[in-house]
Design a protein around this motif. Structure first.
Motif, PDB file in Angstrom:
ATOM      1  N   TYR A  36      -3.427  10.903  16.053  1.00 45.36           N
ATOM      2  CA  TYR A  36      -4.238  11.963  15.489  1.00 45.36           C
ATOM      3  C   TYR A  36      -5.081  11.393  14.352  1.00 45.36           C
ATOM      4  N   GLY A  41     -10.068  17.536   4.103  1.00 44.44           N
ATOM      5  CA  GLY A  41     -10.359  18.960   4.196  1.00 44.44           C
ATOM      6  C   GLY A  41     -10.208  19.549   5.582  1.00 44.44           C
ATOM      7  N   LYS A  42      -9.775  18.751   6.536  1.00 48.48           N
ATOM      8  CA  LYS A  42      -9.621  19.216   7.925  1.00 48.48           C
ATOM      9  C   LYS A  42      -8.190  19.016   8.379  1.00 48.48           C
ATOM     10  N   GLY A  43      -7.820  19.743   9.434  1.00 44.55           N
ATOM     11  CA  GLY A  43      -6.540  19.479  10.053  1.00 44.55           C
ATOM     12  C   GLY A  43      -6.633  18.261  10.965  1.00 44.55           C
ATOM     13  N   PRO A  44      -5.496  17.652  11.286  1.00 43.45           N
ATOM     14  CA  PRO A  44      -5.518  16.514  12.228  1.00 43.45           C
ATOM     15  C   PRO A  44      -6.047  16.951  13.585  1.00 43.45           C
ATOM     16  N   ALA A  45      -6.671  16.025  14.280  1.00 42.92           N
ATOM     17  CA  ALA A  45      -7.178  16.290  15.624  1.00 42.92           C
ATOM     18  C   ALA A  45      -6.771  15.141  16.535  1.00 42.92           C
ATOM     19  N   PHE A  89      -2.564   9.256  12.137  1.00 37.94           N
ATOM     20  CA  PHE A  89      -1.134   9.478  12.333  1.00 37.94           C
ATOM     21  C   PHE A  89      -0.764   9.138  13.774  1.00 37.94           C
TER      22      PHE A  89
ATOM     23  N   ARG B   9      -7.206  29.279   2.669  1.00 35.21           N
ATOM     24  CA  ARG B   9      -7.377  27.838   2.500  1.00 35.21           C
ATOM     25  C   ARG B   9      -6.710  27.339   1.217  1.00 35.21           C
ATOM     26  N   GLN B  37       2.350  18.924   4.892  1.00 42.04           N
ATOM     27  CA  GLN B  37       1.825  17.575   4.739  1.00 42.04           C
ATOM     28  C   GLN B  37       1.832  17.194   3.276  1.00 42.04           C
ATOM     29  N   LEU B  90       0.128  23.205   7.427  1.00 41.12           N
ATOM     30  CA  LEU B  90      -0.693  23.136   8.628  1.00 41.12           C
ATOM     31  C   LEU B  90      -0.043  23.914   9.762  1.00 41.12           C
ATOM     32  N   PHE B 106      -4.547  21.737  15.594  1.00 42.35           N
ATOM     33  CA  PHE B 106      -4.224  22.135  14.235  1.00 42.35           C
ATOM     34  C   PHE B 106      -5.291  23.045  13.637  1.00 42.35           C
ATOM     35  N   GLY B 107      -4.846  23.896  12.712  1.00 39.55           N
ATOM     36  CA  GLY B 107      -5.763  24.600  11.842  1.00 39.55           C
ATOM     37  C   GLY B 107      -6.219  23.687  10.710  1.00 39.55           C
ATOM     38  N   ALA B 108      -7.070  24.232   9.843  1.00 41.85           N
ATOM     39  CA  ALA B 108      -7.640  23.423   8.752  1.00 41.85           C
ATOM     40  C   ALA B 108      -6.683  23.260   7.581  1.00 41.85           C
TER      41      ALA B 108
END
Lengths: 112, 115
Positions: A36, A41-45, A89, B9, B37, B90, B106-108
């Motif tokens: 990932y 500022g973002k979630g993992p992708a 990750f 947020r 996290q 998260l 995942f969300g932000a």
């Protein structure tokens, strides 16, 4: 409980260089190993994942290499770019569950 | 694309307050997860749910509870917030287990500070 050891914790690479991140896992009953990518500022992708019926999977500049006997897998980023700067990750399923256990992450900085 | 929306947020709460973190997905995913996290510790699973009204403890459930009354919504509850629960939270979803692949979306994230 699955343990996933990821190294290095941080990595600085020059633009155009190769970034290598390593992970090691313990026993798992399921063969699915994802990486990932997380930007600030973002979630993992999900970046890329491998099922170890193959030892290597390549998607563009990103390659996963897998060594099942050693219980290790690694992410290679070829021709690293500043836009690749992110936290990466690795993850592995548990011994009796599809649940993923994540490594502690690697912060990659690609400098011009 | 699956969209996972975390309602807050940034939150700042005081020690002892009850805190609700909400997560909503707009696809028909069976599984929902809450992770926290922390720097140097990676992502740690708090709770997950594989169906409405079902919940399972993850690796660090102490001090947390969850609620899933509708398929699309999964709430994380801190009954009495403590400073050591200051973290990024998260939410994630995945389709039903499929050939061993647990592909998480995942969300932000919700950054919680407990004073």
């Amino acid at each position: 409980q699955q343990q996933v050891k990821q190294s290095p914790q941080s990595l600085i690479v020059q633009k155009g260089g190769i970034s290598i991140i390593n992970c090691a896992y313990e026993n798992t009953a399921f063969d699915y190993f994802p990486w990932y990518q997380q930007f600030p500022g973002k979630g993992p992708a999900l970046l890329i994942a491998i099922r170890p019926d193959v030892s290597e999977k390549k998607e563009g500049r990103f390659t996963i290499s897998f060594n099942k006997s050693a219980k290790q897998f690694s992410l290679h980023i070829m021709d690293s770019q500043p836009g690749d700067s992110a936290t990466y990750f690795c993850a592995a399923p548990g011994a009796g569950s599809y649940q993923l256990t994540f490594g502690k992450g690697t912060k990659l900085s690609v400098i011009p | 694309d699956v969209k996972v929306t975390q309602s807050s947020r940034y939150l700042v709460k005081r020690t002892g307050e009850k805190v609700f973190l909400e997560c909503v997905q707009d696809m028909d995913h069976e599984n929902m997860f809450w992770y926290r996290q922390d720097p140097g510790l990676g992502l740690r699973l708090i709770y997950f749910s594989y169906d409405v009204k079902m919940k399972e403890k993850g690796d660090i459930p102490e001090g947390y509870s969850v609620s899933r009354e509708k398929k699309e919504r999964f709430s994380l509850i801190l009954e009495s917030a403590s400073t050591n629960q200051t973290s990024m939270y998260l939410c994630a979803t995945s389709v039903a287990w499929n050939s061993g692949a647990n592909v998480l979306t995942f969300g932000a994230g919700s950054r919680l500070t407990v004073l």
